[in-house]
Design a protein around this motif. Sequence first.
Motif, PDB file in Angstrom:
ATOM      1  N   VAL A   1      48.662  45.686  38.569  1.00 32.38           N
ATOM      2  CA  VAL A   1      47.878  45.355  39.761  1.00 32.38           C
ATOM      3  C   VAL A   1      46.964  44.178  39.458  1.00 32.38           C
ATOM      4  CG1 VAL A   1      46.149  46.178  41.408  1.00 32.38           C
ATOM      5  CG2 VAL A   1      48.016  47.686  40.695  1.00 32.38           C
ATOM      6  N   ASP A   2      46.145  44.302  38.444  1.00 32.72           N
ATOM      7  CA  ASP A   2      45.295  43.189  38.010  1.00 32.72           C
ATOM      8  C   ASP A   2      45.841  42.672  36.681  1.00 32.72           C
ATOM      9  OD1 ASP A   2      43.245  41.466  37.075  1.00 32.72           O
ATOM     10  OD2 ASP A   2      41.741  42.593  38.191  1.00 32.72           O
TER      11      ASP A   2
ATOM     12  N   ARG B   1      55.209  42.275  44.311  1.00 29.17           N
ATOM     13  CA  ARG B   1      54.088  42.193  45.250  1.00 29.17           C
ATOM     14  C   ARG B   1      53.862  40.753  45.707  1.00 29.17           C
ATOM     15  NH1 ARG B   1      49.908  43.297  41.866  1.00 29.17           N
ATOM     16  NH2 ARG B   1      48.437  43.075  43.612  1.00 29.17           N
ATOM     17  N   ASP B   2      53.987  39.809  44.780  1.00 31.33           N
ATOM     18  CA  ASP B   2      53.772  38.414  45.122  1.00 31.33           C
ATOM     19  C   ASP B   2      54.856  37.921  46.074  1.00 31.33           C
ATOM     20  OD1 ASP B   2      52.073  35.913  44.168  1.00 31.33           O
ATOM     21  OD2 ASP B   2      54.151  35.260  44.298  1.00 31.33           O
TER      22      ASP B   2
ATOM     23  N   LEU C   1      45.730  50.247  46.160  1.00 29.52           N
ATOM     24  CA  LEU C   1      46.596  49.405  46.977  1.00 29.52           C
ATOM     25  C   LEU C   1      46.959  50.055  48.314  1.00 29.52           C
ATOM     26  CD1 LEU C   1      49.224  48.170  44.345  1.00 29.52           C
ATOM     27  CD2 LEU C   1      47.279  46.877  45.233  1.00 29.52           C
TER      28      LEU C   1
ATOM     29  N   ASN D   1      45.562  36.889  45.278  1.00 29.18           N
ATOM     30  CA  ASN D   1      45.841  38.320  45.378  1.00 29.18           C
ATOM     31  C   ASN D   1      46.914  38.555  46.445  1.00 29.18           C
ATOM     32  OD1 ASN D   1      45.458  41.046  46.729  1.00 29.18           O
ATOM     33  ND2 ASN D   1      44.173  41.297  44.908  1.00 29.18           N
TER      34      ASN D   1
ATOM     35  N   SER E   1      54.417  39.322  49.570  1.00 34.81           N
ATOM     36  CA  SER E   1      53.340  38.683  50.332  1.00 34.81           C
ATOM     37  C   SER E   1      53.785  37.365  50.959  1.00 34.81           C
ATOM     38  CB  SER E   1      52.127  38.443  49.424  1.00 34.81           C
ATOM     39  OG  SER E   1      52.368  37.386  48.504  1.00 34.81           O
TER      40      SER E   1
ATOM     41  N   ASP F   1      44.183  51.936  39.742  1.00 39.36           N
ATOM     42  CA  ASP F   1      44.258  50.655  40.433  1.00 39.36           C
ATOM     43  C   ASP F   1      45.391  50.641  41.452  1.00 39.36           C
ATOM     44  OD1 ASP F   1      42.166  49.834  38.837  1.00 39.36           O
ATOM     45  OD2 ASP F   1      43.438  48.774  37.405  1.00 39.36           O
TER      46      ASP F   1
ATOM     47  N   GLU G   1      48.004  41.188  48.108  1.00 39.51           N
ATOM     48  CA  GLU G   1      47.648  42.028  49.257  1.00 39.51           C
ATOM     49  C   GLU G   1      46.671  41.324  50.201  1.00 39.51           C
ATOM     50  OE1 GLU G   1      49.944  44.339  46.781  1.00 39.51           O
ATOM     51  OE2 GLU G   1      48.086  43.362  46.157  1.00 39.51           O
ATOM     52  N   GLN G   2      45.770  40.531  49.651  1.00 41.37           N
ATOM     53  CA  GLN G   2      44.862  39.763  50.517  1.00 41.37           C
ATOM     54  C   GLN G   2      45.638  38.742  51.330  1.00 41.37           C
ATOM     55  OE1 GLN G   2      41.729  38.111  48.131  1.00 41.37           O
ATOM     56  NE2 GLN G   2      40.735  40.084  47.773  1.00 41.37           N
ATOM     57  N   ARG G   3      46.651  38.163  50.733  1.00 40.05           N
ATOM     58  CA  ARG G   3      47.490  37.193  51.440  1.00 40.05           C
ATOM     59  C   ARG G   3      48.320  37.874  52.518  1.00 40.05           C
ATOM     60  NH1 ARG G   3      50.770  35.727  47.427  1.00 40.05           N
ATOM     61  NH2 ARG G   3      49.295  34.205  46.618  1.00 40.05           N
TER      62      ARG G   3
ATOM     63  N   ALA H   1      54.141  43.195  39.685  1.00 45.08           N
ATOM     64  CA  ALA H   1      53.300  42.082  40.140  1.00 45.08           C
ATOM     65  C   ALA H   1      54.147  41.008  40.818  1.00 45.08           C
ATOM     66  CB  ALA H   1      52.530  41.488  38.964  1.00 45.08           C
TER      67      ALA H   1
END
Length: 265
Positions: free
Chosen positions: A117-118, A97-98, A224, A193, A101, A220, A195-197, A94
């Motif tokens: 993921v969540d 991923r952050d 991705l 999120n 982004s 999940d 991936e949205q960013r 996590a």
Amino acid sequence: MTTQPEAYTVVKGEGLPIILAHGMGVDHRSLMMLDDAFPQGTQRIYMDLPGYGQTPALPGVGGLSELAEWFTNAANELVGNQRFAMLGNSMGGALVRDTLSREPKRVAGVALIAPVVDPVMSHRHLAEHIISNANPDLTHNLPQDKVIDFVTMGVNQSFDAWRRYQRYILPGTKLCDRDANTKLGQRYLLDGNPEQRMGTYTGPTLIVTGKEDQVVGYEDQKALLPHYPNAVYKVIDPAGHNIHIDNPEALKPLLTEWSTKLLNS
């Protein structure tokens, strides 16, 4: 301004920096058993996250979003202006991923091993925990406090798996700052999120999950993939949440292939 803790690291090799981020409750040693999977030309930076190992806990509330901000800043301090890659396991996934982004153009590639993921457990699609290699002769003779975690997290109860767990996982659990761990659990949410960013990321990407992972599952992570068009996605069976303890023979070649792509990209 509140002083932030300095990251304790162990560095192996020289070349393209790869920052490795461990999961909750352990320290940098949990990933060091994978070191022989990386080729020459890579520099592996094994980091203790705040509150684990030898890195002091975060000040203040110390939630996951604060940890993610700290991780991004720590990564920048460690590598300067260089391009770098990241490997994240569980919670470390996590964090990776952050950071990706926020710094996508600087990141040469990412590997996610059983990544969160969540952060909200009730939102996850979990797998059934099925022990593939039961070993009652071992588990019945281990101290109860060690047996619980070894059995509930893994599916391989062989003596070799236990030796790996004993060498690479247990030392970190003993150094875990329990108060910091509790605060983290109480604020276990990212700021948005990743991936949205980010949208999409086309660098070399590896996503590995365990077919019997009852902590983060494997479905999940597959969701991705539209954000990582060049990703290799692999479900290892048998393997639980601690894939590298249960089945390192299946995981290490994937890491070698990924890190070789980093050097050639």
